[in-house]
Design a protein around this motif. Structure first.
Motif, mmCIF file in Angstrom:
data_model
loop_
_atom_site.group_PDB
_atom_site.id
_atom_site.type_symbol
_atom_site.label_atom_id
_atom_site.label_comp_id
_atom_site.label_asym_id
_atom_site.label_seq_id
_atom_site.Cartn_x
_atom_site.Cartn_y
_atom_site.Cartn_z
ATOM 1 N N VAL A 152 -19.601 119.348 9.216
ATOM 2 C CA VAL A 152 -18.682 118.231 9.454
ATOM 3 C C VAL A 152 -18.030 117.805 8.140
ATOM 4 C CG1 VAL A 152 -18.473 115.846 10.254
ATOM 5 C CG2 VAL A 152 -19.964 117.448 11.467
ATOM 6 N N ALA A 176 -13.856 111.451 9.432
ATOM 7 C CA ALA A 176 -15.173 111.810 9.957
ATOM 8 C C ALA A 176 -16.158 112.041 8.816
ATOM 9 C CB ALA A 176 -15.061 113.061 10.831
ATOM 10 N N ALA A 177 -15.706 112.706 7.767
ATOM 11 C CA ALA A 177 -16.578 112.941 6.611
ATOM 12 C C ALA A 177 -16.973 111.621 5.956
ATOM 13 C CB ALA A 177 -15.876 113.853 5.605
ATOM 14 N N LYS A 210 -10.291 114.460 10.032
ATOM 15 C CA LYS A 210 -11.461 115.168 9.512
ATOM 16 C C LYS A 210 -12.020 114.452 8.285
ATOM 17 C CE LYS A 210 -11.642 118.892 12.178
ATOM 18 N NZ LYS A 210 -12.835 119.386 12.866
ATOM 19 N N LEU A 245 -15.988 109.434 15.506
ATOM 20 C CA LEU A 245 -15.810 110.876 15.345
ATOM 21 C C LEU A 245 -14.975 111.483 16.462
ATOM 22 C CD1 LEU A 245 -19.487 111.752 14.359
ATOM 23 C CD2 LEU A 245 -17.552 111.415 12.823
ATOM 24 N N ARG A 297 -15.056 122.763 13.002
ATOM 25 C CA ARG A 297 -14.917 122.285 14.380
ATOM 26 C C ARG A 297 -16.246 122.207 15.134
ATOM 27 N NH1 ARG A 297 -11.011 125.007 19.049
ATOM 28 N NH2 ARG A 297 -11.864 123.854 20.815
ATOM 29 N N ALA A 320 -25.872 119.881 11.519
ATOM 30 C CA ALA A 320 -24.418 119.812 11.707
ATOM 31 C C ALA A 320 -23.695 119.112 10.564
ATOM 32 C CB ALA A 320 -24.102 119.096 13.032
ATOM 33 N N GLU A 321 -24.384 118.261 9.850
ATOM 34 C CA GLU A 321 -23.736 117.435 8.820
ATOM 35 C C GLU A 321 -22.928 118.242 7.799
ATOM 36 O OE1 GLU A 321 -26.228 114.618 6.845
ATOM 37 O OE2 GLU A 321 -27.058 113.900 8.736
ATOM 38 N N ARG A 338 -12.400 115.137 16.930
ATOM 39 C CA ARG A 338 -12.683 116.158 17.943
ATOM 40 C C ARG A 338 -11.472 116.344 18.855
ATOM 41 N NH1 ARG A 338 -12.273 116.813 23.564
ATOM 42 N NH2 ARG A 338 -13.625 118.535 24.193
ATOM 43 N N LEU A 390 -18.862 119.539 14.176
ATOM 44 C CA LEU A 390 -18.462 118.213 14.647
ATOM 45 C C LEU A 390 -18.832 118.047 16.116
ATOM 46 C CD1 LEU A 390 -16.992 115.494 14.310
ATOM 47 C CD2 LEU A 390 -14.851 116.703 14.855
ATOM 48 N N LEU A 395 -22.646 117.670 16.351
ATOM 49 C CA LEU A 395 -23.120 116.365 15.886
ATOM 50 C C LEU A 395 -22.850 115.279 16.921
ATOM 51 C CD1 LEU A 395 -23.192 115.056 12.347
ATOM 52 C CD2 LEU A 395 -22.174 113.565 14.058
ATOM 53 N N ARG A 396 -21.677 115.314 17.544
ATOM 54 C CA ARG A 396 -21.356 114.311 18.565
ATOM 55 C C ARG A 396 -22.267 114.468 19.786
ATOM 56 N NH1 ARG A 396 -16.589 114.245 20.998
ATOM 57 N NH2 ARG A 396 -16.526 111.984 21.187
#
Length: 269
Positions: free
Chosen positions: A21, A115-116, A112, A69, A26, A17-18, A73, A29, A32-33
């Motif tokens: 993200v 989050a990165a 976003k 994160l 979308r 997922a990285e 979302r 993310l 990953l969560r």
């Protein structure tokens, strides 16, 4: 060995997922969560056999990262909601509505980027290194100290405790207000993850049906929670009149509450 297999699968989900993200996508993310939450549930379930490893410290480090994160979302879902619920022209002009959407899109872009940054920062890199050490060094060393046949006992105990927390949390819910329904959803989600993980160890069929029932309730409460978040966001802004949107959310909440009542009845039986 069973614990290591499950934890390794979620670590691979993190890795997969990285890249998405980092690109602001979308679904990665979301994935990953979910992987972070599942890792926390797994490490808690296996806390006793892994108590001499770094697993307890890793479990504590997972939760703050998931919260960081969460804002990104929420804005993903918020924009999807707004784009599917455009108000009537007499409620708000198209030009004003588009200006509001543009502002929300800018907020989402900032989250976003945050989050990165969270994935490229030192805490996350340390977390990944700790997980690799746990999987490659600490867990193989601990295998020899665990008695044979302990998986079924551990699975039954963990799932029983999780279901107990679901019942306790439901007993605290008087009218499924936002915080009560949110806490109940979290308890149901944890129990559902354990049912998915331990279904094979506990005989399959009955636990699989239990997992499906838990997933249904989790989904209903998830829709309720999203609506509660949107209501708070609408009340906090002063750029558009929000009455029509708030009424739509309230009506949908009533519908989902009725669905949850039926789902809970089936689950209890």
């Amino acid at each position: 060995c069973f614990a290591r297999q499950l934890i390794l699968a979620e670590c691979r989900m993190l890795e997969d997922a990285e890249p998405g993200v980092l690109l602001g996508q979308r679904m990665p993310l979301h994935d990953l969560r979910v992987a972070l939450r599942k890792l926390a549930v797994l490490l808690r379930a296996f806390r006793k056999p892994l108590e001499t490893t770094s697993a307890p410290r890793i479990e504590q480090a997972l939760r703050p990262l998931g919260k960081k994160l969460g804002a990104a979302r929420d804005l993903d879902v918020w924009l999807a909601f707004l784009n599917s619920h455009a108000p009537r022209e007499q409620d708000i002009s198209g030009e004003r509505w588009q200006a509001f959407l543009q502002k929300q899109a800018e907020l989402k872009l900032r989250q976003k980027k945050a989050a990165a940054r969270a994935l490229t920062g030192a805490p996350y890199q340390k977390l990944k290194s700790a997980l690799q050490r746990l999987l490659q060094i600490e867990m193989p060393a601990a295998i020899h100290h665990i008695p044979a046949g302990s998986t079924e006992r551990l699975a039954a105990k963990a799932l029983r405790k999780a279901l107990g927390r679901v019942r306790e949390q439901h007993a605290l819910c008087r009218a499924l207000d936002p915080e009560e329904s949110h806490q109940l959803r979290i308890a149901i989600r944890k129990a559902r993850y354990l049912a998915d993980y331990f279904g094979g160890a506990l005989g399959g069929g009955a636990v699989a049906r239990l997992g499906r029932s838990l997933k249904q309730m989790q989904s209903i409460l998830g829709r309720i929670h999203d609506g509660d978040v949107w209501s708070d966001m609408l009340r906090a802004q002063n750029r558009i009149p929000a009455g029509a949107l708030l009424r739509s959310i309230r009506n949908e909440r009533k519908t989902q509450q009725a669905h949850f009542k039926k789902a809970w009845s089936r689950f209890s039986k």
